[in-house]
Design a protein around this motif. Structure first.
Motif, mmCIF file in Angstrom:
data_model
loop_
_atom_site.group_PDB
_atom_site.id
_atom_site.type_symbol
_atom_site.label_atom_id
_atom_site.label_comp_id
_atom_site.label_asym_id
_atom_site.label_seq_id
_atom_site.Cartn_x
_atom_site.Cartn_y
_atom_site.Cartn_z
ATOM 1 N N UNK A 38 -10.048 5.444 -0.662
ATOM 2 C CA UNK A 38 -10.706 4.165 -0.398
ATOM 3 C C UNK A 38 -9.919 2.974 -0.942
ATOM 4 N N UNK A 39 -8.758 3.221 -1.553
ATOM 5 C CA UNK A 39 -7.952 2.142 -2.105
ATOM 6 C C UNK A 39 -7.496 1.215 -0.982
ATOM 7 N N UNK A 40 -7.653 -0.080 -1.212
ATOM 8 C CA UNK A 40 -7.260 -1.096 -0.238
ATOM 9 C C UNK A 40 -6.360 -2.124 -0.905
ATOM 10 N N UNK A 60 -4.042 1.281 -14.154
ATOM 11 C CA UNK A 60 -3.910 0.584 -12.882
ATOM 12 C C UNK A 60 -2.886 -0.542 -12.998
ATOM 13 N N UNK A 61 -2.936 -1.309 -14.083
ATOM 14 C CA UNK A 61 -1.985 -2.407 -14.260
ATOM 15 C C UNK A 61 -0.559 -1.887 -14.300
ATOM 16 N N UNK A 62 -0.353 -0.752 -14.974
ATOM 17 C CA UNK A 62 0.976 -0.149 -15.015
ATOM 18 C C UNK A 62 1.428 0.246 -13.612
ATOM 19 N N UNK A 94 -4.465 -8.239 -3.885
ATOM 20 C CA UNK A 94 -5.641 -7.660 -4.542
ATOM 21 C C UNK A 94 -5.740 -6.190 -4.168
ATOM 22 N N UNK A 95 -5.818 -5.338 -5.170
ATOM 23 C CA UNK A 95 -6.025 -3.910 -4.954
ATOM 24 C C UNK A 95 -7.469 -3.602 -5.324
ATOM 25 N N UNK A 96 -8.199 -2.997 -4.397
ATOM 26 C CA UNK A 96 -9.608 -2.667 -4.642
ATOM 27 C C UNK A 96 -9.891 -1.242 -4.185
ATOM 28 N N UNK A 97 -11.048 -0.736 -4.587
ATOM 29 C CA UNK A 97 -11.480 0.594 -4.180
ATOM 30 C C UNK A 97 -10.787 1.733 -4.902
ATOM 31 N N UNK A 98 -9.949 1.406 -5.866
ATOM 32 C CA UNK A 98 -9.218 2.439 -6.592
ATOM 33 C C UNK A 98 -10.089 3.013 -7.701
ATOM 34 N N UNK A 139 0.844 -1.207 0.000
ATOM 35 C CA UNK A 139 0.000 0.000 0.000
ATOM 36 C C UNK A 139 0.877 1.253 0.000
ATOM 37 N N UNK A 140 1.903 1.250 0.851
ATOM 38 C CA UNK A 140 2.807 2.403 0.907
ATOM 39 C C UNK A 140 3.559 2.575 -0.413
ATOM 40 N N UNK A 141 4.051 1.479 -0.970
ATOM 41 C CA UNK A 141 4.779 1.552 -2.248
ATOM 42 C C UNK A 141 3.858 2.018 -3.372
#
Length: 137
Positions: free
Chosen positions: A76-78, A110-112, A99-103, A59-61
């Motif tokens: 809200x990104x998780x 996003x994939x990049x 898994x990245x969600x809420x973005x 998350x930090x990175x």
């Protein structure tokens, strides 16, 4: 390569009864899960601690990479990490799924971001070619 920070943690007991950091911010009982032949118990386990640390680190990175690329991420990104322990002969291996969600960032953008974050995240990097030393104190 300049050192930015050092974390210190110690596990106690022959069966891993407790883990704590030198600043006492973490001071947790450990329990072996039933799935691994333990009694379950109230404590956490190394796999849960690593999954939590991986989620926080990724998350930090992700935040750092998005700022570098001037991409605004939703608050809200998780980042969720599922860490599986697998037997591999006489050793053990992890399979990790992030898994990245809420973005609000989607698709190729996003994939990049995720691809670049994998290159930056120190836990991801450490699991590839970590420099490791083990000694008896």
């Amino acid at each position: 390569m300049p050192k930015l920070y050092t974390a210190h943690a110690t596990a106690y007991g022959a069966a891993g009864e407790k883990v704590a950091t030198d600043d006492s911010r973490i001071d947790l009982p450990l329990s072996l899960p039933v799935e691994l032949g333990g009694e379950g118990g109230e404590g956490t386990n190394p796999e849960q601690l690593l999954a939590a640390g991986y989620s926080a680190c990724f998350q930090a990175a992700l935040g750092i990479v998005s700022k570098r690329q001037e991409i605004s991420l939703s608050p809200d990104t998780q980042v969720s990490t599922e860490l599986e322990l697998h037997e591999n002969g006489d050793a053990y291996d992890f399979k990790i799924h992030i898994t990245v969600s809420g973005s609000d960032v989607e698709g190729e953008q996003l994939q990049h971001l995720l691809d670049e974050t994998l290159k930056v995240c120190p836990i991801t990097r450490a699991t590839q070619n970590a420099e490791l030393s083990v000694s008896a104190g």
